[in-house]
Design a protein around this motif. Structure first.
Motif, short mmCIF file in Angstrom:
data_model
loop_
_atom_site.label_atom_id
_atom_site.label_comp_id
_atom_site.label_asym_id
_atom_site.label_seq_id
_atom_site.Cartn_x
_atom_site.Cartn_y
_atom_site.Cartn_z
N MET A 165 0.84 -1.18 0.00
CA MET A 165 0.00 0.00 0.00
C MET A 165 0.89 1.24 0.00
O MET A 165 1.80 1.36 0.80
CB MET A 165 -0.89 -0.04 1.23
CG MET A 165 -1.73 1.16 1.40
SD MET A 165 -2.71 0.94 2.90
CE MET A 165 -3.63 2.40 2.87
N ASN A 166 0.60 2.16 -0.91
CA ASN A 166 1.34 3.42 -0.96
C ASN A 166 0.74 4.41 0.03
O ASN A 166 -0.48 4.50 0.17
CB ASN A 166 1.28 4.04 -2.35
CG ASN A 166 2.17 3.33 -3.33
OD1 ASN A 166 3.17 2.73 -2.96
ND2 ASN A 166 1.81 3.40 -4.60
N ASN A 167 1.59 5.16 0.68
CA ASN A 167 1.14 6.27 1.50
C ASN A 167 0.95 7.48 0.61
O ASN A 167 1.42 7.51 -0.53
CB ASN A 167 2.15 6.57 2.60
CG ASN A 167 2.24 5.45 3.61
OD1 ASN A 167 1.22 4.88 3.98
ND2 ASN A 167 3.43 5.11 4.02
N ILE A 168 0.30 8.50 1.11
CA ILE A 168 0.05 9.70 0.32
C ILE A 168 1.31 10.56 0.26
O ILE A 168 1.93 10.85 1.28
CB ILE A 168 -1.12 10.51 0.90
CG1 ILE A 168 -2.40 9.68 0.79
CG2 ILE A 168 -1.27 11.84 0.19
CD1 ILE A 168 -3.60 10.31 1.44
N ASN A 169 1.70 10.94 -0.93
CA ASN A 169 2.85 11.81 -1.16
C ASN A 169 2.48 12.71 -2.33
O ASN A 169 2.74 12.38 -3.49
CB ASN A 169 4.10 10.98 -1.48
CG ASN A 169 5.32 11.84 -1.72
OD1 ASN A 169 5.27 13.07 -1.68
ND2 ASN A 169 6.42 11.20 -2.00
N CYS A 170 1.83 13.81 -2.05
CA CYS A 170 1.35 14.71 -3.09
C CYS A 170 1.52 16.15 -2.62
O CYS A 170 1.28 16.47 -1.46
CB CYS A 170 -0.12 14.43 -3.38
SG CYS A 170 -0.78 15.40 -4.73
N LEU A 171 1.97 17.03 -3.51
CA LEU A 171 2.10 18.43 -3.15
C LEU A 171 1.82 19.33 -4.34
O LEU A 171 1.88 18.89 -5.49
CB LEU A 171 3.50 18.73 -2.60
CG LEU A 171 4.61 18.83 -3.62
CD1 LEU A 171 5.51 19.98 -3.25
CD2 LEU A 171 5.40 17.56 -3.64
N VAL A 172 1.51 20.56 -4.04
CA VAL A 172 1.30 21.60 -5.04
C VAL A 172 2.22 22.75 -4.66
O VAL A 172 2.22 23.20 -3.52
CB VAL A 172 -0.16 22.09 -5.07
CG1 VAL A 172 -0.33 23.22 -6.07
CG2 VAL A 172 -1.11 20.95 -5.37
N VAL A 173 3.03 23.19 -5.61
CA VAL A 173 3.98 24.27 -5.38
C VAL A 173 3.86 25.26 -6.53
O VAL A 173 3.73 24.86 -7.68
CB VAL A 173 5.43 23.72 -5.31
CG1 VAL A 173 6.42 24.84 -5.13
CG2 VAL A 173 5.58 22.71 -4.21
N GLU A 174 3.92 26.54 -6.19
CA GLU A 174 3.90 27.58 -7.21
C GLU A 174 5.09 28.50 -6.96
O GLU A 174 5.30 28.94 -5.84
CB GLU A 174 2.59 28.36 -7.15
CG GLU A 174 2.45 29.35 -8.28
CD GLU A 174 1.06 29.92 -8.36
OE1 GLU A 174 0.11 29.15 -8.62
OE2 GLU A 174 0.93 31.12 -8.13
N GLY A 175 5.88 28.74 -8.00
CA GLY A 175 7.06 29.58 -7.85
C GLY A 175 7.55 30.09 -9.18
O GLY A 175 6.84 30.05 -10.18
N ASN A 176 8.80 30.55 -9.18
CA ASN A 176 9.42 31.09 -10.39
C ASN A 176 10.70 30.33 -10.69
O ASN A 176 11.45 29.95 -9.78
CB ASN A 176 9.75 32.58 -10.21
CG ASN A 176 8.50 33.40 -10.06
OD1 ASN A 176 7.57 33.29 -10.84
ND2 ASN A 176 8.46 34.21 -9.03
N ILE A 177 10.97 30.16 -11.97
CA ILE A 177 12.17 29.46 -12.41
C ILE A 177 13.38 30.36 -12.14
O ILE A 177 13.38 31.52 -12.52
CB ILE A 177 12.06 29.09 -13.90
CG1 ILE A 177 10.84 28.20 -14.12
CG2 ILE A 177 13.34 28.43 -14.39
CD1 ILE A 177 10.49 27.95 -15.57
N THR A 178 14.40 29.81 -11.49
CA THR A 178 15.57 30.61 -11.09
C THR A 178 16.72 30.56 -12.09
O THR A 178 17.53 31.46 -12.12
CB THR A 178 16.10 30.16 -9.72
OG1 THR A 178 16.48 28.78 -9.80
CG2 THR A 178 15.07 30.37 -8.64
#
Length: 157
Positions: free
Chosen positions: A1-14
């Motif tokens: 069983m997989n655990n939850i590993n999810c994210l949302v990120v908003e940024g700028n390319i450096t």
């Protein structure tokens, strides 16, 4: 069983992205981003800017698309998961680095430097779903070129 590993990120390319192919010919693109977080200090009431830097990795068709549309300074939203790489240095020290593996990327509109609010009509979204595997870079470019409304609308493929 997989655990939850999810994210949302908003940024700028450096920096400009690093595009390469694996020895087997599989496309890989690494995009460095900066994410800003503003908050108000309770003691002084002043606003503080906290910047975090992350590496976003993309693979396959998504990597090819990201290599084409990613430029330093451009904003993007990433939906993905965290991956920790671990290794030992030549001195025997354990080291690790956490990267973001992108499953979906949405490029934010760019502004023309000659006109304050004129966009370059390139709001593009890319996913690594089965539909994305069927899409070609040519159809993405055609769809992006035909999207001239200047909003945050994204082209899904």
């Amino acid at each position: 069983m997989n655990n939850i590993n999810c994210l949302v990120v908003e940024g700028n390319i450096t920096r400009e992205p690093n595009f390469r192919t694996s020895p087997s010919g599989f496309p890989i693109c690494k995009i460095p981003i900066a994410v800003n977080h503003y908050y108000k200090k309770a003691a002084s009431g002043e606003y503080e800017n906290e910047v975090s830097y992350f590496d976003v990795e993309t693979f396959g068709k998504l990597a090819e698309i990201c290599a084409k549309f990613s430029q330093k300074g451009r904003g993007l939203s990433v939906v993905g998961r965290l991956k920790q790489n671990r290794w030992k240095t030549p001195e025997g020290k354990n080291t690790s680095r956490v990267t973001i593996i992108a499953e979906k990327i949405e490029f934010k509109q760019r502004f023309n430097k000659n006109e304050d609010a004129a966009d370059e009509s390139e709001a593009v979204s890319a996913e690594t779903e089965s539909a994305a595997e069927e899409a070609t870079a040519a159809s993405l470019a055609e769809a992006a070129a035909s999207s001239n409304d200047g909003g945050e609308e994204a082209v899904q493929f």
